[in-house]
Motif scaffolding. Structure first.
Motif, PDB file in Angstrom:
ATOM      1  N   LYS A 128      24.468  27.690  68.175  1.00  0.00           N
ATOM      2  CA  LYS A 128      24.801  27.310  69.699  1.00  0.00           C
ATOM      3  C   LYS A 128      25.975  26.249  69.444  1.00  0.00           C
ATOM      4  O   LYS A 128      25.888  25.323  68.535  1.00  0.00           O
ATOM      5  CB  LYS A 128      23.623  26.266  70.280  1.00  0.00           C
ATOM      6  CG  LYS A 128      22.489  27.164  70.993  1.00  0.00           C
ATOM      7  CD  LYS A 128      21.364  26.440  71.845  1.00  0.00           C
ATOM      8  CE  LYS A 128      20.242  27.591  72.054  1.00  0.00           C
ATOM      9  NZ  LYS A 128      20.593  28.339  73.125  1.00  0.00           N
ATOM     10  N   THR A 129      27.005  26.572  70.357  1.00  0.00           N
ATOM     11  CA  THR A 129      28.031  25.569  69.994  1.00  0.00           C
ATOM     12  C   THR A 129      28.246  24.746  71.264  1.00  0.00           C
ATOM     13  O   THR A 129      27.910  25.300  72.529  1.00  0.00           O
ATOM     14  CB  THR A 129      29.325  26.443  69.900  1.00  0.00           C
ATOM     15  OG1 THR A 129      29.836  26.957  71.076  1.00  0.00           O
ATOM     16  CG2 THR A 129      29.080  27.363  68.734  1.00  0.00           C
ATOM     17  N   GLY A 130      29.100  23.657  71.317  1.00  0.00           N
ATOM     18  CA  GLY A 130      29.364  22.920  72.509  1.00  0.00           C
ATOM     19  C   GLY A 130      28.042  22.314  73.007  1.00  0.00           C
ATOM     20  O   GLY A 130      27.087  22.297  72.334  1.00  0.00           O
ATOM     21  N   GLY A 131      28.170  22.115  74.363  1.00  0.00           N
ATOM     22  CA  GLY A 131      26.969  21.788  75.032  1.00  0.00           C
ATOM     23  C   GLY A 131      27.091  21.374  76.321  1.00  0.00           C
ATOM     24  O   GLY A 131      28.175  21.908  76.782  1.00  0.00           O
TER      25      GLY A 131
ATOM     26  N   GLY B 248      45.218  35.332  69.516  1.00  0.00           N
ATOM     27  CA  GLY B 248      44.523  34.877  68.351  1.00  0.00           C
ATOM     28  C   GLY B 248      43.452  33.738  68.322  1.00  0.00           C
ATOM     29  O   GLY B 248      43.526  33.087  69.479  1.00  0.00           O
ATOM     30  N   TYR B 249      43.195  33.361  67.184  1.00  0.00           N
ATOM     31  CA  TYR B 249      42.121  32.284  67.201  1.00  0.00           C
ATOM     32  C   TYR B 249      42.825  30.845  67.527  1.00  0.00           C
ATOM     33  O   TYR B 249      44.055  30.722  67.325  1.00  0.00           O
ATOM     34  CB  TYR B 249      41.590  32.063  65.734  1.00  0.00           C
ATOM     35  CG  TYR B 249      40.825  33.115  65.177  1.00  0.00           C
ATOM     36  CD1 TYR B 249      40.348  34.140  65.882  1.00  0.00           C
ATOM     37  CD2 TYR B 249      41.050  33.566  63.608  1.00  0.00           C
ATOM     38  CE1 TYR B 249      39.838  35.415  65.232  1.00  0.00           C
ATOM     39  CE2 TYR B 249      40.490  34.620  63.167  1.00  0.00           C
ATOM     40  CZ  TYR B 249      39.727  35.708  64.199  1.00  0.00           C
ATOM     41  OH  TYR B 249      39.163  36.706  63.662  1.00  0.00           O
ATOM     42  N   ASP B 250      42.042  30.126  68.175  1.00  0.00           N
ATOM     43  CA  ASP B 250      42.531  28.771  69.013  1.00  0.00           C
ATOM     44  C   ASP B 250      42.658  27.708  67.679  1.00  0.00           C
ATOM     45  O   ASP B 250      42.009  26.716  67.687  1.00  0.00           O
ATOM     46  CB  ASP B 250      41.717  28.414  69.901  1.00  0.00           C
ATOM     47  CG  ASP B 250      42.325  27.096  70.706  1.00  0.00           C
ATOM     48  OD1 ASP B 250      43.341  26.851  70.394  1.00  0.00           O
ATOM     49  OD2 ASP B 250      41.923  26.954  71.855  1.00  0.00           O
TER      50      ASP B 250
ATOM     51  N   ASP C 201      35.491  22.082  66.916  1.00  0.00           N
ATOM     52  CA  ASP C 201      35.377  22.729  68.350  1.00  0.00           C
ATOM     53  C   ASP C 201      35.106  24.027  67.980  1.00  0.00           C
ATOM     54  O   ASP C 201      35.853  25.132  68.266  1.00  0.00           O
ATOM     55  CB  ASP C 201      36.729  22.568  68.810  1.00  0.00           C
ATOM     56  CG  ASP C 201      36.489  22.816  70.372  1.00  0.00           C
ATOM     57  OD1 ASP C 201      35.404  23.441  70.831  1.00  0.00           O
ATOM     58  OD2 ASP C 201      37.516  22.587  71.379  1.00  0.00           O
ATOM     59  N   LEU C 202      33.916  24.504  67.647  1.00  0.00           N
ATOM     60  CA  LEU C 202      33.663  25.942  67.470  1.00  0.00           C
ATOM     61  C   LEU C 202      33.513  26.492  68.787  1.00  0.00           C
ATOM     62  O   LEU C 202      33.920  27.938  68.686  1.00  0.00           O
ATOM     63  CB  LEU C 202      32.010  25.931  66.840  1.00  0.00           C
ATOM     64  CG  LEU C 202      32.029  25.535  65.265  1.00  0.00           C
ATOM     65  CD1 LEU C 202      30.633  25.455  65.004  1.00  0.00           C
ATOM     66  CD2 LEU C 202      32.851  25.989  64.543  1.00  0.00           C
ATOM     67  N   THR C 203      33.165  26.122  69.639  1.00  0.00           N
ATOM     68  CA  THR C 203      33.257  26.659  71.046  1.00  0.00           C
ATOM     69  C   THR C 203      34.403  27.413  71.409  1.00  0.00           C
ATOM     70  O   THR C 203      34.800  28.636  71.572  1.00  0.00           O
ATOM     71  CB  THR C 203      33.093  25.855  72.296  1.00  0.00           C
ATOM     72  OG1 THR C 203      31.769  25.154  71.988  1.00  0.00           O
ATOM     73  CG2 THR C 203      32.941  26.698  73.903  1.00  0.00           C
ATOM     74  N   ARG C 204      35.645  26.769  71.101  1.00  0.00           N
ATOM     75  CA  ARG C 204      36.883  27.109  71.375  1.00  0.00           C
ATOM     76  C   ARG C 204      37.435  28.263  70.227  1.00  0.00           C
ATOM     77  O   ARG C 204      38.356  28.893  70.426  1.00  0.00           O
ATOM     78  CB  ARG C 204      38.200  26.082  71.753  1.00  0.00           C
ATOM     79  CG  ARG C 204      38.177  25.942  73.178  1.00  0.00           C
ATOM     80  CD  ARG C 204      38.416  24.594  73.775  1.00  0.00           C
ATOM     81  NE  ARG C 204      37.121  23.930  73.536  1.00  0.00           N
ATOM     82  CZ  ARG C 204      36.149  23.907  74.537  1.00  0.00           C
ATOM     83  NH1 ARG C 204      36.331  24.658  75.906  1.00  0.00           N
ATOM     84  NH2 ARG C 204      34.886  23.481  74.347  1.00  0.00           N
ATOM     85  N   LEU C 205      36.737  27.939  69.153  1.00  0.00           N
ATOM     86  CA  LEU C 205      37.064  28.901  68.317  1.00  0.00           C
ATOM     87  C   LEU C 205      36.544  30.437  68.449  1.00  0.00           C
ATOM     88  O   LEU C 205      37.242  31.436  68.297  1.00  0.00           O
ATOM     89  CB  LEU C 205      36.525  28.482  66.895  1.00  0.00           C
ATOM     90  CG  LEU C 205      37.058  29.419  65.438  1.00  0.00           C
ATOM     91  CD1 LEU C 205      38.337  29.511  65.209  1.00  0.00           C
ATOM     92  CD2 LEU C 205      36.327  28.774  64.273  1.00  0.00           C
ATOM     93  N   PHE C 206      35.453  30.360  69.107  1.00  0.00           N
ATOM     94  CA  PHE C 206      34.921  31.734  69.422  1.00  0.00           C
ATOM     95  C   PHE C 206      35.430  32.195  70.548  1.00  0.00           C
ATOM     96  O   PHE C 206      35.615  33.380  70.855  1.00  0.00           O
ATOM     97  CB  PHE C 206      33.324  31.629  69.614  1.00  0.00           C
ATOM     98  CG  PHE C 206      32.709  31.541  68.167  1.00  0.00           C
ATOM     99  CD1 PHE C 206      32.647  32.689  67.322  1.00  0.00           C
ATOM    100  CD2 PHE C 206      31.771  30.367  68.001  1.00  0.00           C
ATOM    101  CE1 PHE C 206      31.942  32.544  66.190  1.00  0.00           C
ATOM    102  CE2 PHE C 206      31.493  30.153  66.516  1.00  0.00           C
ATOM    103  CZ  PHE C 206      31.289  31.385  65.558  1.00  0.00           C
TER     104      PHE C 206
ATOM    105  N   LEU D  40      31.657  25.488  78.464  1.00  0.00           N
ATOM    106  CA  LEU D  40      31.268  24.342  77.653  1.00  0.00           C
ATOM    107  C   LEU D  40      30.572  24.496  76.497  1.00  0.00           C
ATOM    108  O   LEU D  40      30.761  23.730  75.573  1.00  0.00           O
ATOM    109  CB  LEU D  40      30.436  23.741  78.831  1.00  0.00           C
ATOM    110  CG  LEU D  40      31.016  23.000  79.986  1.00  0.00           C
ATOM    111  CD1 LEU D  40      29.890  22.721  81.254  1.00  0.00           C
ATOM    112  CD2 LEU D  40      31.738  21.911  79.607  1.00  0.00           C
ATOM    113  N   GLY D  41      29.772  25.716  76.572  1.00  0.00           N
ATOM    114  CA  GLY D  41      29.117  26.147  75.346  1.00  0.00           C
ATOM    115  C   GLY D  41      28.989  27.509  75.177  1.00  0.00           C
ATOM    116  O   GLY D  41      28.744  28.217  76.085  1.00  0.00           O
ATOM    117  N   LEU D  42      28.477  27.784  73.949  1.00  0.00           N
ATOM    118  CA  LEU D  42      28.008  29.368  73.903  1.00  0.00           C
ATOM    119  C   LEU D  42      26.789  29.335  72.923  1.00  0.00           C
ATOM    120  O   LEU D  42      26.502  28.584  71.863  1.00  0.00           O
ATOM    121  CB  LEU D  42      29.181  29.993  72.855  1.00  0.00           C
ATOM    122  CG  LEU D  42      30.524  29.839  73.453  1.00  0.00           C
ATOM    123  CD1 LEU D  42      31.811  30.301  72.440  1.00  0.00           C
ATOM    124  CD2 LEU D  42      30.568  31.071  74.884  1.00  0.00           C
ATOM    125  N   THR D  43      26.189  30.446  72.876  1.00  0.00           N
ATOM    126  CA  THR D  43      25.171  30.894  71.872  1.00  0.00           C
ATOM    127  C   THR D  43      25.814  31.943  71.042  1.00  0.00           C
ATOM    128  O   THR D  43      26.565  33.121  71.947  1.00  0.00           O
ATOM    129  CB  THR D  43      23.930  31.223  72.517  1.00  0.00           C
ATOM    130  OG1 THR D  43      23.402  30.294  73.147  1.00  0.00           O
ATOM    131  CG2 THR D  43      23.006  31.914  71.366  1.00  0.00           C
TER     132      THR D  43
END
Lengths: 467, 467
Positions: B186-189, A197-199, B199-204, B173-176
Motif C-alpha cells: 500500500k502506498t500513500g494514505g 514516463g516515470y515521475d 513518493d511511491l504513489t506518484r511513481l506508480f 492519495l494512495g494505491l494498492t
C-alpha cells in the motif's frame, strides 16, 4: 542516538581525497572543526554528527565533480541547504563530505507569462519572493524557517499556505539532480502536466538527499491575489476551533491559510513576539481572491466560527499588519523554545484525515495533561496536520524518554486514524521506525529503490530507509 | 510496428502454467481467440498484439496469485482496464497473460466528511460519479473515454477539468499495488499531505503497468460547486481563441474548463452529435464556484474574449444542457474518426508552457495546411495541452509515414518550446523514442528503475522504458 551512530561504518577521509577536493575547490573545501560542527546539526534535539569535511559548491557541475571524487573514495555525501531541518537530515552519521549548496544563489529564469521560475538549490524562499516583488507574483510555500528551495524540495516541505496552494509535491515542476555516480539528469519540465514516463521529479521531492542531490528547481508561481485579508479568532475551547476548521474544509471554502495555536503556544508567541493575543485556542486565517470573493469567504468562515464558540474576528488587511501576524506564526517554534532557555525542540508532525482531527488533537492534549512535558501545539489544521513541540533538555534521558513515549503514542494514534507520521518534516534519522510502522512492506520497496539509485549507500546514508 | 514486435522475445504459455491459471480462476481464465484479440487492441491506430491468455481477476489477492504464477513461468503480464488507451499500452508485444481488472467493480469506502474514496481498479469514472450522486460530491478527472480509475492512475490521465482540479497525479492519495513477484504493498494514505519517505504513489501513477499492477485507488473528491455555468464562444481566428486562453490563465481566473476545438473539429462534432455550432475556432468554458464567484469569473473571461475577436457567449446552465455540451466535447475523438468511416486515429498530445501555446498551435496548423492529412484539433488549452488526431487508414504506409513526419515535427517543436511529448496519453509503445528525446539521461534512469522493480521484465514489457 548512539545506536544509530555505531551502525553506520565510518569512512576515512584520506589524504588523497582531501587533495582532490582541495584541488577542485580551493578554500571552498574545508575540514575546519567549527565549520564541520555547524554543518552537522539541525534545529532539533537530534544529536549532531559533524562531517569530515565541507565542500561549498557553486554550480551543478561542481556538485557533480565533488560527487565523483566522493564516489571514487567511497565517501558519504550529505547535501546541506540552510540546516533548518528537524529530523537530523543533515547529520553526517557515517562521516564523509557535506556539500553546502547555500552558495548556489542564482535565480536562473523567471517567466511571469508562464507563472514559473528556475532557481539554483541554495536560493531561499524569502530571497525568491524578494526577487519577485515587482512582478506581481509570489511563491507560496513557507515552512517556518527561511529554508532553501533545494532543501524544501528534498524534504517535501509545506507550511501555512499548503491548504490552498499544495506542498512542494504539487509545486515543483522539474529538477536538476546529480546522481550517486556524478551523472546529471533533468526531470520534469515546464509543461503544467505530462504523462511522459516515470515521475522522477516526485521521486526526488521528499527523498532527503538519499537518491540524488537536487541542484536546480523549477517551481510554479502564483499571481498575488487582488485582495488578501488575515484574521485572528480566539475560541473558548480547542474543540470549537478544530470543528470550525473541519467544517470550513468540508464545505469547500478555499481558505489560503487556517492555522491553530493552542493556549500554550499563544502564550509563547505573545512573549516572544511581544503581542497580546488572548491566551486561548486561536485560529489564524488568511483569505485570497477578488475583493468580492474574499468578503464572501470571510463571511462564511465567520458564521461557522460563531457556531463553535469563536469570538469576534480581529482583522489585519494592511500588508505590514499581515506580515507581523504571520511572522509571529512562523516564529512559533522559536517562541516555544524561548519558554525554556537552553532547551531544544522535539517537534511532532502527524497529519490525519480531517474528520479525525478533533479526536486526534483532543486525545493528544489529554495525554499531555497527564504528563509533565511542556509542549505547545501549533497546526496547519486545514490539512489535518499539527505539531506538538516537546521543549526539553536533550541531556536529560528522562525527558527524552518521556518525549519518545508521548511521540510513539501520538504517531500510533495518527496511523490508526488513517494518517501519517510526518506531514512535512520528513524522516531523517529520527523517524525511520515510524516510517516502517506506517508503510509496512512498502518500506522494503523504498530500500530497493535506494539500492538501485545508490548501490554503495553514499548519499546521505542512514536516513529515510534501511539498507 | 514489426520491429517492435520482433525485439520482444515471445514466452510460451505452457500446459503447466495454463493448468495453474485454470485451477485458480476456473472459466475466468481463457485462451479464446476473440477474447484475446479484444484485449490486445486499444482505441488507436497501433497494431494489436493479442496475449496468449486472459485472466479475469476479482480481487487484489487474485491478482497477486496470477502474478505469482506468471512470475514462476516467466510469462509477461499486461494489466487491462477498459482498453481505451491510445499508445498501445495494452498490446501484448511479447505474448503472456492479460489481467483484466474490469471485474473489480467495488467502491470500497466513501468518506464524504474527508472528501475521499477508495475503489477497486476496475471502477470507471462514470460509475464512481453515479455512485456519488446523492452525496453532493464528485470526482472531476475525465478523459474522453469512460476509463477505469486503475487505468487512469496507471496512465496519469487528465481531461477537461485538469486546469482547475489537476490530473491523476494530484488526485490519487494512495494505491494498492501488486509487485512483479506478487507482493502486495500500500502506498500513500488518506492524509492530505505527507513527508513520509519516497513518493511511491506518484511513481506508480503514470508507470503504465510496467512497475506494478494497481488494484485499488484512493482518490480525492470535491464538493459539487454551488453554481456551475458552461458557455461556448466562437472566434474569428484561432489565434484570438488561444490568446483568450493565455490571458485567462495569466490573470489567474480559476476556470474549471477551457477547451479549444478548431473549425475542423467543430464540423466533426456537429455531424457526429447533431449540433449546429458555427464552424469556427471555438472555446468551451465551464465556471465553478459560488453564484457570485461564477458570475465574476464569467464576466472577466467574456471581457478578455471580446478583446480577441470572440462572439457572444452561448450559455448552458441547466444540467441537461451542460451534459449535452460536454458529451459532445468528450465524443470529439469518435467524431473525428466518423469523418472517415473505417479509419483509425493517431492522436498527438503535446503540452507546452502557456506563453508558447499560440505559436505552437499556429505553426502546427501551418504544417497541416501544407499536408493533405485530415486532422481535427482539440485541446485542454488551459494546461497548454492540445491534440491533433490524424484520421488515417493504418493499412496505407504512405498515410502512416506522413502522420509520423508531422508528429515528429510537432513533438520536436513542443520540446524546443519547453514542453512535453505527452500531456496525458502516456508513452505505451508508441512514444518511447519521443520519451528518450525529451528526457535524455533521465531515460536511462527510468530503465534502472524498471530493472529494480521488475528484474525479469515481465510487467507490460516493451512499454515506456527500454530494458
Amino acid at each position: 542516538m548512539t545506536v544509530i551512530a555505531t551502525t553506520q561504518p565510518r569512512a576515512a577521509l584520506t589524504e588523497e581525497a582531501r587533495a582532490e577536493l582541495s584541488a577542485l575547490l580551493g578554500d571552498r573545501f574545508t575540514t575546519s572543526l567549527p565549520v564541520r560542527e555547524h554543518h552537522g546539526k539541525d534545529e532539533s534535539y537530534h544529536t549532531p554528527f559533524p562531517p569530515d569535511g565541507v565542500a561549498f559548491a557553486n554550480s551543478t557541475e561542481e556538485v557533480s565533480a565533488i560527487v565523483r571524487i566522493c564516489a571514487k573514495h567511497k565517501l558519504p555525501i550529505i547535501p546541506f541547504g540552510t540546516g533548518t531541518s528537524l529530523e537530523g537530515g543533515i547529520a553526517a552519521l557515517a562521516g564523509g563530505i557535506t556539500i553546502d549548496l547555500s552558495g548556489m544563489q542564482q535565480i536562473l529564469r523567471v517567466s511571469p507569462e508562464d507563472l514559473d521560475v528556475t532557481v539554483q538549490a541554495g536560493v531561499t524562499r524569502k530571497q525568491l519572493n524578494e526577487h519577485l516583488r515587482d512582478t506581481g507574483l509570489f511563491f507560496p510555500i513557507d515552512p517556518g524557517a527561511n529554508a532553501s528551495l533545494g532543501g524544501m524540495s528534498a524534504t517535501r516541505a509545506s507550511g501555512t499556505n499548503a491548504v490552498r496552494y499544495g506542498t512542494m509535491r504539487e509545486n515543483v515542476l522539474g529538477l536538476t539532480v546529480v546522481l550517486a555516480d556524478g551523472r546529471v539528469i533533468k526531470t520534469g519540465g515546464r509543461a503544467r502536466k505530462s504523462a511522459a514516463g516515470y515521475d522522477l521529479t516526485r521521486l526526488f521531492v521528499g527523498s532527503e538527499g538519499t537518491l540524488g542531490i537536487i541542484t536546480e528547481v523549477t517551481l510554479k508561481l502564483y499571481g498575488i491575489p487582488e485582495a488578501i485579508s488575515s484574521a485572528v479568532c480566539a475560541f473558548s475551547t480547542i474543540k470549537g476551533a478544530v470543528d470550525t476548521v473541519i467544517q470550513t474544509i468540508q464545505v469547500g471554502v478555499p481558505v489560503a491559510r487556517i492555522e491553530l495555536l493552542d493556549e500554550v503556544q499563544i502564550d509563547a508567541v505573545n512573549k516572544y513576539s511581544k503581542l497580546d493575543y488572548a491566551v486561548a485556542p486561536t485560529l489564524f486565517f488568511e483569505f485570497h481572491g477578488t475583493e468580492a470573493g474574499v468578503k464572501e469567504q470571510a463571511e462564511m468562515v465567520a458564521a461557522i466560527a460563531a457556531e463553535h464558540g469563536g469570538m469576534e474576528f480581529a482583522w489585519a488587511t494592511r500588508p505590514e499588519d499581515r506580515s507581523k501576524l504571520w511572522q509571529a506564526r512562523h516564529d512559533a517554534y522559536y517562541a516555544a523554545l524561548a519558554l525554556r532557555p537552553g532547551s531544544k525542540g522535539w517537534p511532532t508532525d502527524v497529519c490525519v484525515p480531517i474528520s479525525r482531527l478533533a479526536d486526534c488533537i483532543l486525545e493528544t492534549k489529554q495525554d499531555l495533561a497527564e504528563s509533565n512535558m511542556l509542549a505547545p501545539m501549533v497546526g496547519h489544521v486545514g490539512d489535518g496536520n499539527f505539531h506538538l513541540v516537546y521543549v526539553l533538555d536533550p541531556e536529560k534521558p528522562a525527558e527524552l524518554a518521556e518525549a519518545q513515549r508521548l511521540a510513539d503514542k501520538m504517531v500510533t494514534r495518527a496511523l490508526e486514524m488513517g494518517g501519517t507520521c510526518t506531514g512535512e518534516h520528513g524522516i531523517g534519522y529520527g523517524k525511520m521506525a515510524f516510517l516502517e510502522q506506517e508503510t509496512g512492506e512498502a518500506f522494503n520497496v523504498m530500500g530497493d529503490l535506494k539500492r538501485a539509485f545508490d548501490p554503495d549507500n553514499l548519499l546521505n546514508p542512514g536516513k529515510v530507509v534501511r539498507v
